[in-house]
Design an enzyme around this catalytic site. Structure first.
Site, short mmCIF file in Angstrom:
data_model
loop_
_atom_site.label_atom_id
_atom_site.label_comp_id
_atom_site.label_asym_id
_atom_site.label_seq_id
_atom_site.Cartn_x
_atom_site.Cartn_y
_atom_site.Cartn_z
N GLY A 188 0.84 -1.20 0.00
CA GLY A 188 0.00 0.00 0.00
C GLY A 188 0.87 1.23 0.00
O GLY A 188 2.03 1.18 -0.42
N ASN A 189 0.32 2.35 0.49
CA ASN A 189 1.09 3.60 0.41
C ASN A 189 2.04 3.79 1.59
O ASN A 189 1.89 3.14 2.63
CB ASN A 189 0.14 4.80 0.22
CG ASN A 189 -0.67 5.08 1.47
OD1 ASN A 189 -0.14 5.45 2.50
ND2 ASN A 189 -1.98 4.88 1.38
N GLU A 210 5.69 -3.25 0.96
CA GLU A 210 5.70 -3.08 -0.50
C GLU A 210 4.96 -1.79 -0.80
O GLU A 210 3.73 -1.76 -0.82
CB GLU A 210 5.02 -4.28 -1.18
CG GLU A 210 5.81 -5.56 -1.09
CD GLU A 210 7.05 -5.57 -2.00
OE1 GLU A 210 7.05 -4.84 -3.00
OE2 GLU A 210 8.01 -6.29 -1.67
N CYS A 244 1.65 0.02 -9.54
CA CYS A 244 2.75 0.61 -8.77
C CYS A 244 4.03 0.72 -9.57
O CYS A 244 4.90 1.51 -9.25
CB CYS A 244 2.99 -0.20 -7.50
SG CYS A 244 3.43 -1.89 -7.86
P1 NAD Z 1 -5.49 0.77 0.19
O1 NAD Z 1 -6.28 2.00 0.48
O2 NAD Z 1 -6.16 -0.43 -0.32
O3 NAD Z 1 -4.70 0.42 1.53
C1 NAD Z 1 -3.88 -0.71 1.58
C2 NAD Z 1 -4.28 -1.56 2.79
O4 NAD Z 1 -4.03 -0.83 3.97
C3 NAD Z 1 -5.76 -1.92 2.78
O5 NAD Z 1 -5.90 -3.27 3.09
C4 NAD Z 1 -6.37 -0.99 3.81
O6 NAD Z 1 -7.47 -1.56 4.49
C5 NAD Z 1 -5.21 -0.75 4.77
N1 NAD Z 1 -5.24 0.59 5.34
C6 NAD Z 1 -5.55 1.76 4.71
N2 NAD Z 1 -5.42 2.80 5.55
C7 NAD Z 1 -5.04 2.28 6.74
C8 NAD Z 1 -4.75 2.86 8.02
N3 NAD Z 1 -4.85 4.16 8.25
N4 NAD Z 1 -4.38 2.02 9.01
C9 NAD Z 1 -4.26 0.69 8.79
N5 NAD Z 1 -4.54 0.10 7.62
C10 NAD Z 1 -4.91 0.88 6.61
O7 NAD Z 1 -4.35 1.05 -0.84
P2 NAD Z 1 -3.48 2.37 -1.12
O8 NAD Z 1 -2.69 2.73 0.08
O9 NAD Z 1 -4.31 3.38 -1.83
O10 NAD Z 1 -2.50 1.70 -2.19
C11 NAD Z 1 -1.89 2.43 -3.20
C12 NAD Z 1 -0.41 2.44 -2.92
O11 NAD Z 1 0.09 1.10 -2.96
C13 NAD Z 1 0.35 3.19 -3.98
O12 NAD Z 1 1.35 3.93 -3.35
C14 NAD Z 1 0.95 2.10 -4.81
O13 NAD Z 1 2.14 2.45 -5.48
C15 NAD Z 1 1.24 1.07 -3.76
N6 NAD Z 1 1.38 -0.26 -4.34
C16 NAD Z 1 2.54 -0.90 -4.13
C17 NAD Z 1 2.74 -2.13 -4.71
C18 NAD Z 1 4.02 -2.87 -4.51
O14 NAD Z 1 4.02 -4.06 -4.77
N7 NAD Z 1 5.10 -2.24 -4.08
C19 NAD Z 1 1.72 -2.71 -5.46
C20 NAD Z 1 0.54 -2.01 -5.64
C21 NAD Z 1 0.37 -0.77 -5.06
#
Ligand code: NAD
Length: 470
Positions: A188-189, A210, A244
């Site tokens: 995630g982010n 990741e 990503c």
């Molecule tokens: P998202 O909103 O789905 O969040 C990811 C996970 O974290 C979810 O399961 C969510 O429930 C949990 N989450 C969200 N906020 C939270 C909090 N405050 N506390 C605890 N858990 C929480 O996804 P996103 O963050 O929008 O994902 C996008 C990011 O992921 C981008 O930065 C993208 O580049 C990155 N990404 C990385 C990869 C990799 O393999 N490196 C792959 C895909 C996406």
């Protein structure tokens, strides 16, 4: 009603019982996962379409087929991965068995994101199963249809004592993180990455993060026009830019831009037709929140291609921006959508300087037919992965580690790297009670003779090699 605590206790008991550790169990579970993908392909394609308007082609190569290959690769190699690694011995341990045991960590938490919701949940799961762990899966609430289907299917195919899926958003994830896991794997982010790291620190739990960020793409004046335009356009607008590893922005001279922009325009016509909204091969933005966020980013520089939007449909046309400044909104955050800004620089040196004063990216791309340019960029920058004259393909090889560095992540996976991530490398020495005479040299009362002997027996001899400093 079963609570998180009840479920986690059940999984913990299953791990302690040793159920997940046998080779046979691991192989059965991996085969069941392949079966899940095969028997439910249509339903999986349907939910991906509902969530992201993902077409069958992209769904097969980036999700269903991709994960199936990873599981097959694990099945093909699991026996050798599980084998203990025999290590070099010292004189003192000559008679002993010295090896590294690949021990499962225990109970793993995998938290996934939405852009490739099947891939990002199941790829780490494969390595976690192969390594003999029990696993809690937390798919993203954002890709709600896919997550709901997976949470329904997984208990039908995988052992319920050892694997569980929890549905929920940030609140539920934070609750889950209060429990002790033996490993946390998060995609995630970076902002939430810090939340995960802090929560894991409470239990001293090891983690993989990741994450994402802005992937730079330098197009040198020695670039090959046709292949660069094709590959860049495909990489940026695949899954409507929600990947990503997509190139996030282009760095090039104005002369390169003058050739590249029309070529990208032609590619877009060829790929998606005159109106990409009508193309079955072009996706949509995951939700209203991300749609609104992306609209804000369009207020940067000048739209030279695309720019059309439709909020009913969450459609944003493949868009190219020129005259973009480093301070513009589109350069302040990761785009994760179908927008490609171009920043003009005057040289490779300037591009390297630009890249190096920002956070280390997940991926870095260089388009050039000049090997010197490619090698200089490789030598003078740092990133999770690197690819010249293409994008994203570095993550398709399960023989290469996939992961970020610094702000783009911590740790790596894919193929054996996932197995290693979820295996503790236990250092083992199996000794016999014999040979006490040799062992007695280390016991008090100490003397010079014992010391000399022990130093000789444990001495690491310098190898005769040209790499020694003079
Ligand atoms: P998202 O909103 O789905 O969040 C990811 C996970 O974290 C979810 O399961 C969510 O429930 C949990 N989450 C969200 N906020 C939270 C909090 N405050 N506390 C605890 N858990 C929480 O996804 P996103 O963050 O929008 O994902 C996008 C990011 O992921 C981008 O930065 C993208 O580049 C990155 N990404 C990385 C990869 C990799 O393999 N490196 C792959 C895909 C996406």
């Amino acid at each position: 009603m079963t609570t998180f605590a009840d479920s986690l206790l059940r999984l913990r008991h299953a791990f302690v019982s040793g159920k997940s550790r046998s080779e046979e169990f691991r192989i059965n579970q991996l085969n069941s996962l392949v079966q899940l993908l095969q028997e439910n392909e249509m339903e999986l394609l349907n939910v991906l379409y509902k969530d992201l308007r993902k077409n069958k082609f992209e769904a097969m190569i980036a999700e269903i087929g991709f994960v199936k290959n990873e599981a097959t690769y694990a099945l093909n190699n699991i026996r050798s991965w599980m084998e203990a690694e025999i290590v070099e011995k010292s004189f003192i341990t000559k008679q002993d068995q010295c090896f590294i045991q690949k021990e499962p960590f225990g109970l793993i938490l995998i938290i996934a994101t939405w852009s490739h919701p099947i891939q990002l949940l199941l790829m780490p799961l494969i390595g976690a199963i192969a390594a003999g762990n029990c696993v809690v899966l937390k798919p993203s609430e954002v890709s709600a249809n896919t997550s709901a289907l997976l949470s329904n299917l997984i208990p039908k195919y995988l052992d319920k004592d050892c694997f569980a899926v929890f549905i929920g958003g940030p609140v539920e994830t934070r609750k889950l993180l209060q429990f002790k896991f033996d490993y946390v794997f998060y995609t995630g982010n970076s902002t939430v990455g810090k939340v995960i790291m802090k929560a894991a620190a409470e239990h001293l739990t090891p983690i993989t993060l990741e994450l994402g960020g802005k992937n730079p793409c330098y197009v040198d004046q020695s670039f090959h026009l046709e292949s660069t335009a094709h590959r860049l356009t495909w990489g940026r607008f695949f899954n409507a830019g929600q990947s990503c590893v997509a190139p996030d922005y282009i760095l090039c001279t104005r002369e390169v831009q003058d050739q590249l922009v029309p070529a990208i325009g032609e590619c877009l016509d060829t790929f998606y037709g005159k109106d990409p909204k009508e193309s079955p091969d072009y996706g949509r933005i995951i939700n209203d929140e991300h749609f609104k966020r992306l609209l804000e980013l369009l207020n940067s520089g000048q739209v030279i291609i695309g720019g059309e939007t439709d909020n009913e449909d969450r459609y944003i046309a493949p868009t190219v921006l020129i005259d973009v400044k480093e301070s513009d909104p589109v350069m302040r955050e990761e785009i994760n959508g179908p927008i490609l800004p171009i920043i003009n620089i005057s040289s490779l040196e300037e591009a390297i300087g630009f890249i190096n004063r920002r956070q280390k990216p997940l991926s870095l791309y260089i388009y050039s037919t000049n090997n010197k340019v490619v090698n200089e960029a490789l030598e003078k920058t740092s990133s999770g992965g690197f690819c010249s004259n293409d994008n994203a393909v570095q993550m398709t090889l399960n023989t290469l580690p996939f992961g970020g560095i610094g702000y783009s992540g911590l740790g790596m996976y894919h193929g054996k790297f996932t197995f290693d991530t979820f295996s503790h490398k236990r250092s083992c020495v199996l000794k016999s009670p014999g040979m006490e005479k040799i062992n007695s040299t280390r016991y008090p009362p100490y003397n010079e003779q014992k010391l000399r002997w022990l130093l000789w027996a444990t001495d690491v001899k310098k190898r005769d090699c040209s790499c020694q400093l003079l």
